[in-house]
Design a protein around this motif. Structure first.
Motif, short mmCIF file in Angstrom:
data_model
loop_
_atom_site.label_atom_id
_atom_site.label_comp_id
_atom_site.label_asym_id
_atom_site.label_seq_id
_atom_site.Cartn_x
_atom_site.Cartn_y
_atom_site.Cartn_z
N ARG A 171 8.93 0.87 10.50
CA ARG A 171 8.26 1.56 9.40
C ARG A 171 8.26 0.63 8.19
NH1 ARG A 171 12.61 2.35 6.36
NH2 ARG A 171 14.60 2.89 7.34
N ALA A 172 7.68 1.12 7.11
CA ALA A 172 7.66 0.33 5.88
C ALA A 172 9.07 0.20 5.30
CB ALA A 172 6.72 0.98 4.86
N LEU A 173 9.29 -0.88 4.57
CA LEU A 173 10.59 -1.14 3.94
C LEU A 173 10.72 -0.32 2.65
CD1 LEU A 173 13.15 -3.14 3.80
CD2 LEU A 173 11.71 -4.42 2.18
N ARG A 174 11.84 0.38 2.49
CA ARG A 174 12.10 1.13 1.27
C ARG A 174 13.10 0.38 0.40
NH1 ARG A 174 12.59 5.84 5.11
NH2 ARG A 174 14.83 5.38 5.03
N LEU A 175 13.16 0.74 -0.86
CA LEU A 175 14.08 0.07 -1.78
C LEU A 175 15.51 0.21 -1.30
CD1 LEU A 175 14.79 -1.39 -4.39
CD2 LEU A 175 14.68 0.82 -5.59
N GLU A 176 15.87 1.41 -0.82
CA GLU A 176 17.24 1.60 -0.34
C GLU A 176 17.55 0.74 0.88
OE1 GLU A 176 15.01 5.56 0.57
OE2 GLU A 176 15.01 3.98 -0.96
N ASP A 177 16.53 0.46 1.70
CA ASP A 177 16.72 -0.45 2.84
C ASP A 177 17.08 -1.84 2.34
OD1 ASP A 177 15.95 1.51 4.73
OD2 ASP A 177 13.84 1.05 4.41
N ALA A 178 16.33 -2.31 1.35
CA ALA A 178 16.55 -3.65 0.81
C ALA A 178 17.92 -3.75 0.15
CB ALA A 178 15.46 -3.99 -0.19
N PRO A 225 2.99 -3.61 -1.66
CA PRO A 225 3.57 -2.36 -2.17
C PRO A 225 2.73 -1.16 -1.76
CG PRO A 225 2.46 -3.55 -3.93
CD PRO A 225 2.44 -4.45 -2.73
N LEU A 226 3.40 -0.09 -1.39
CA LEU A 226 2.73 1.16 -1.02
C LEU A 226 3.22 2.24 -1.97
CD1 LEU A 226 3.27 1.00 2.86
CD2 LEU A 226 1.27 0.22 1.58
N GLY A 227 2.30 3.02 -2.50
CA GLY A 227 2.70 4.07 -3.43
C GLY A 227 1.54 4.99 -3.75
N SER A 228 1.72 5.79 -4.78
CA SER A 228 0.70 6.75 -5.19
C SER A 228 0.01 6.27 -6.46
CB SER A 228 1.32 8.13 -5.42
OG SER A 228 2.40 8.03 -6.33
N GLY A 229 -1.27 6.03 -6.36
CA GLY A 229 -2.04 5.65 -7.54
C GLY A 229 -1.73 4.27 -8.08
N GLY A 230 -0.96 3.48 -7.34
CA GLY A 230 -0.66 2.13 -7.77
C GLY A 230 0.36 2.05 -8.89
N LEU A 231 0.92 3.20 -9.30
CA LEU A 231 1.87 3.21 -10.41
C LEU A 231 3.31 3.20 -9.92
CD1 LEU A 231 0.11 5.81 -12.75
CD2 LEU A 231 0.06 3.32 -12.91
N ARG A 232 3.60 4.00 -8.93
CA ARG A 232 4.97 4.11 -8.43
C ARG A 232 5.02 3.59 -6.99
NH1 ARG A 232 9.53 6.75 -9.86
NH2 ARG A 232 10.95 7.41 -8.21
N VAL A 233 5.85 2.60 -6.76
CA VAL A 233 5.97 2.01 -5.43
C VAL A 233 7.04 2.77 -4.65
CG1 VAL A 233 6.57 -0.05 -4.12
CG2 VAL A 233 5.26 -0.26 -6.24
N HIS A 234 6.66 3.28 -3.48
CA HIS A 234 7.60 4.02 -2.64
C HIS A 234 8.17 3.15 -1.51
CE1 HIS A 234 6.56 7.70 -4.69
NE2 HIS A 234 5.28 7.53 -4.42
N SER A 235 7.38 2.19 -1.06
CA SER A 235 7.82 1.35 0.04
C SER A 235 6.98 0.08 0.08
CB SER A 235 7.72 2.10 1.38
OG SER A 235 6.39 2.56 1.59
N TYR A 236 7.33 -0.82 1.01
CA TYR A 236 6.65 -2.11 1.10
C TYR A 236 6.29 -2.39 2.56
CZ TYR A 236 8.65 -2.78 -3.56
OH TYR A 236 9.00 -2.63 -4.87
#
Length: 219
Positions: free
Chosen positions: A164-171, A197-208
């Motif tokens: 799956r995509a990488l999350r901040l907590e994973d890193a 970066p993956l997120g909503s509206g390009g403002l908040r990144v949820h995963s990579y």
């Protein structure tokens, strides 16, 4: 995606085989397919340079076979079940298995075995280990990773082991560093086009999302 590509690949492998190798390809390949789907395919992303049931001739003239041969680094990658390789193995079979491994070494091949249980229960660990081994033995070697910090390389290698995509907590778990420091590493990888970066509206990144360029850099 995997099933369709594997069907094409498997037919090509059988089409190029004859004799004993063709018999090997027509037997029960549950372990080999699981290894391919859970570990090899996510790491290398293609079948082009992968040969199934690699046939070799030992010094005694006996034909032996390796599950998969990855030609860029001359490696045999295998799935080994506990029952057939340890629990009920005979002395003769034990001797044969050691001879088989020595034959791989004779040809200059790296032998990379994975147990069925590891593939089944810890596929992410298997993927990270395979990626690390391939990266160390790739012909480009360290030169392909120039410009990457140690932390950046570790994040990329860790990412490849995830399904799956990488999350901040994973890193953070990977590097064991503070969140602000890890965010700087992630931003650097994004700037280099290695993570998306993956997120909503390009403002908040949820995963990579790991980019194909990152695979080429490491391999």
């Amino acid at each position: 995606m995997f099933d369709k590509e594997f069907e094409r690949y498997f037919e090509e492998q059988k089409g190029s085989a004859d004799g004993r190798r063709l018999e090997m390809l027509n037997r029960n390949l549950t372990g080999e397919v699981k290894l391919l789907k859970e570990v090899i395919w996510p790491v290398i992303g293609a079948f082009d340079e992968l040969e199934m049931e690699k046939e070799l001739l030992s010094l005694t003239g006996v034909k032996i076979y390796g599950d998969f041969f990855f030609s860029p680094i001359r490696a045999i990658i295998e799935c080994e079940g506990f029952v057939s390789h340890a629990e009920v193995i005979t002395r003769e079979r034990f001797d044969f298995e050691k001879m088989r491994i020595r034959t791989f070494a004779q040809y200059g091949y790296t032998f990379i075995p994975f147990s069925w249980d590891d593939i089944d229960k810890r596929p992410e660990v298997c993927r990270r280990q395979l990626y690390s081994i391939l990266g160390q033995r790739a012909s480009k070697g360290g030169a392909s990773e120039q410009g990457l910090s140690v932390n950046e390389r570790e994040i990329l290698r860790y990412s490849i082991g995830l399904s799956r995509a990488l999350r901040l907590e994973d890193a953070c778990s990977c590097l064991l560093l503070s969140k602000p420091t890890v965010i700087k590493v992630l931003k650097s990888l994004v700037a280099k086009g290695l993570l998306k970066p993956l997120g909503s509206g390009g403002l908040r990144v949820h995963s990579y999302e790991l980019q194909e360029k990152a695979r080429r850099v490491l391999l």
